[in-house]
Each structure stands twice: as structure tokens, then as C-alpha cells.
Design an enzyme around this catalytic site. Structure first.
Site, PDB file in Angstrom:
ATOM      1  N   LYS A   1       0.876  -1.170   0.000  1.00 26.19           N
ATOM      2  CA  LYS A   1       0.000   0.000   0.000  1.00 26.19           C
ATOM      3  C   LYS A   1       0.915   1.221   0.000  1.00 26.19           C
ATOM      4  O   LYS A   1       1.601   1.504   0.980  1.00 26.19           O
ATOM      5  CB  LYS A   1      -0.917   0.012   1.216  1.00 26.19           C
ATOM      6  CG  LYS A   1      -1.870   1.202   1.201  1.00 26.19           C
ATOM      7  CD  LYS A   1      -2.588   1.373   2.523  1.00 26.19           C
ATOM      8  CE  LYS A   1      -3.339   2.698   2.519  1.00 26.19           C
ATOM      9  NZ  LYS A   1      -3.818   3.062   3.874  1.00 26.19           N
TER      10      LYS A   1
ATOM     11  N   GLY B   1      -8.393   9.395   9.265  1.00 22.34           N
ATOM     12  CA  GLY B   1      -8.786   9.530  10.665  1.00 22.34           C
ATOM     13  C   GLY B   1      -9.799  10.608  10.954  1.00 22.34           C
ATOM     14  O   GLY B   1     -10.144  10.832  12.121  1.00 22.34           O
TER      15      GLY B   1
END
Length: 259
Positions: free
Chosen positions: A98, A159
Site C-alpha cells: 500500500k 482519521g
């Protein structure tokens, strides 16, 4: 549920889970199992060559039986990202990575120029790259030209829990690349937001903070699993189109007339 194909690997789960910020190792284990995830992301910075650095965590992750998707979290330059990817391939024995190249510390917005450059280098070197990117069509095209076969556009800053901040851009990206696996990564805060992404035709959702920071991470993981499954089923069923005006569900022709 139909399978998800990522670089030739077929998976039944469409919910990917991060492994950071959980209140305890046991909570992480139970959350991954409740989410029925088959892929978990791991940051290389959680591992080390020292006698105690990260080894209990690594054993826990191995015991989950999930496929590992290492990431280059925290990398701000092409050089750092490429170096971290090589270390991750050696440590985790996987070509999957990733790819994150961060351009701004406040929003954790990807540096799309560095991202494309790093992706091109890693694809040439045999990596199977999952780039964390924006919802920009031009950037998506450049990443595909670089050799990526999966894209991971953000919904909102990492987040933040803000959900799908630009649904139009996400729908446009889906329409432009109908055959490319698209995984919504970052910014999802509620199961309803994950379901909305899946209803648009996205192939999967990657979560971390929304589960790890919940009051009950295990229950939240199960809720997200149900939402992702429901959203996928709705997409496959063919959602009705939106209308500007009402449309009666009961036919008006032939109804009895009371006088």
C-alpha cells in the site's frame, strides 16, 4: 457475495482493516474476526530487527490468517517510500504494498506527483501496488499508466471520520474506470458511509480509526461488515434512479371513484 479480485487473488471479504490504535492486542484480534476481513494493513514502523521490537504484534497478525498488505505510512519522499517498500517485501514476503507518499502533515493528503513516480518505480520492480490517492481523475489515469491495477482513493482525510466529502468525484471516478478495482481508503467514520460507498459501485472499503477508536471496536467491526455487505448487494441489485418529482407506487388508472 461475489468475490473480489486483487492482482489475481480472489477474496470473499470486501472490508479491509488496519491494525493500529486498538486498545489491546486481544481487541484487535476480535475486531478482525468480527469484520471477517481477509486483508489487514501493517506499517513497517511497527516492526524492527531488535529482540523485542514488534515481534509479539507480528505473531498476532500471523495468527489471524489474513493476507498482509504492508504500507509505507509516514513516508514523505519517493526515496523513503521505495526504500520502505523494499524492506516490507523482504520482511513480509509479499509483492503487495500500500503506497503512501504524504504531501501535507495536517491533512495527510497524498503527494500525487511523488506517488505516481514511486508507483512507476515499484511496478517496474515487480511490486503489486495499492496507491493511496485522491479522487482526481487525472492522477488515477497516471497511476494506471504507471502499472497499478488497483486504486485506493480517499473519501476524506485519514482519521477524520467525515465520510464521503465529494460523492460526485467518487461517482465520476467509478464511472470512468468501471473495470478497475477501487477501494475507498481513509475518512470513513460510520457504517452508513461505508454502505454509501459500496452502493456507488466501489469494490471494497479500508478502515482503521473508525473501528479502533470506537467505544466497542468489536461491535463496530461487525457493523461495518454488515454495512459493506448490504451496500454491495444493493449495487448488484441495481438501485433505482433519482427523480425530481414524486412517482406513485399505486397505479392511478382504474381506481375506484367514490361520489
Amino acid at each position: 457475495m461475489d468475490d473480489l479480485d486483487l492482482y489475481g487473488r480472489r477474496l470473499s471479504s470486501r472490508l479491509l482493516l488496519g491494525t493500529a490504535q486498538y486498545p489491546s492486542p486481544a481487541c484487535l484480534e476480535h475486531a478482525v474476526r468480527a469484520a471477517r476481513s481477509e486483508i489487514v494493513t501493517v506499517s513497517l514502523r511497527r516492526e524492527s530487527g531488535g529482540p523485542s521490537g514488534g515481534q509479539p504484534f507480528w505473531k498476532l497478525v500471523q495468527g489471524l490468517g489474513c493476507r498482509i498488505l504492508p504500507n509505507t505510512a509516514g513516508c514523505h519522499t519517493v526515496k523513503d517510500a521505495v526504500t520502505t517498500a523494499h524492506m516490507a517485501r523482504e520482511l513480509f514476503d509479499t509483492p503487495w504494498i500500500k503506497l503512501e507518499v504524504i504531501g501535507d502533515d495536517d491533512t495527510l493528503r497524498p503527494d500525487v506527483f511523488g506517488l505516481v513516480e514511486a508507483a512507476r518505480i515499484l511496478c517496474v520492480e515487480g511490486f503489486e501496488v495499492f496507491p493511496y490517492t485522491t479522487d482526481d481523475l487525472g492522477v488515477a489515469g497516471r497511476l494506471l499508466d504507471a502499472g497499478c491495477r488497483v486504486l485506493m482513493p480517499w473519501a476524506a482525510p485519514i482519521g477524520s471520520g467525515r465520510g464521503l466529502t465529494d460523492p460526485y468525484a467518487l461517482r465520476t471516478l467509478r464511472a470512468h474506470f468501471p473495470d478497475v478495482p477501487l477501494i475507498v481508503d481513509a475518512g470513513i467514520g460510520l457504517p452508513s458511509q461505508a454502505a454509501a460507498a459500496m452502493e456507488m459501485g466501489y469494490d471494497a472499503v479500508l478502515l482503521n480509526t473508525a473501528v479502533a477508536r470506537a467505544g466497542d471496536p468489536v461491535r463496530m467491526a461487525a457493523a461495518f461488515a454488515a454495512a459493506v455487505g448490504a451496500g454491495r448487494s444493493a449495487w448488484l441489485a441495481g438501485p433505482m434512479g433519482e427523480r425530481d418529482m414524486a412517482s406513485p407506487s399505486t397505479p392511478v388508472m382504474g381506481l375506484a371513484q367514490w361520489t
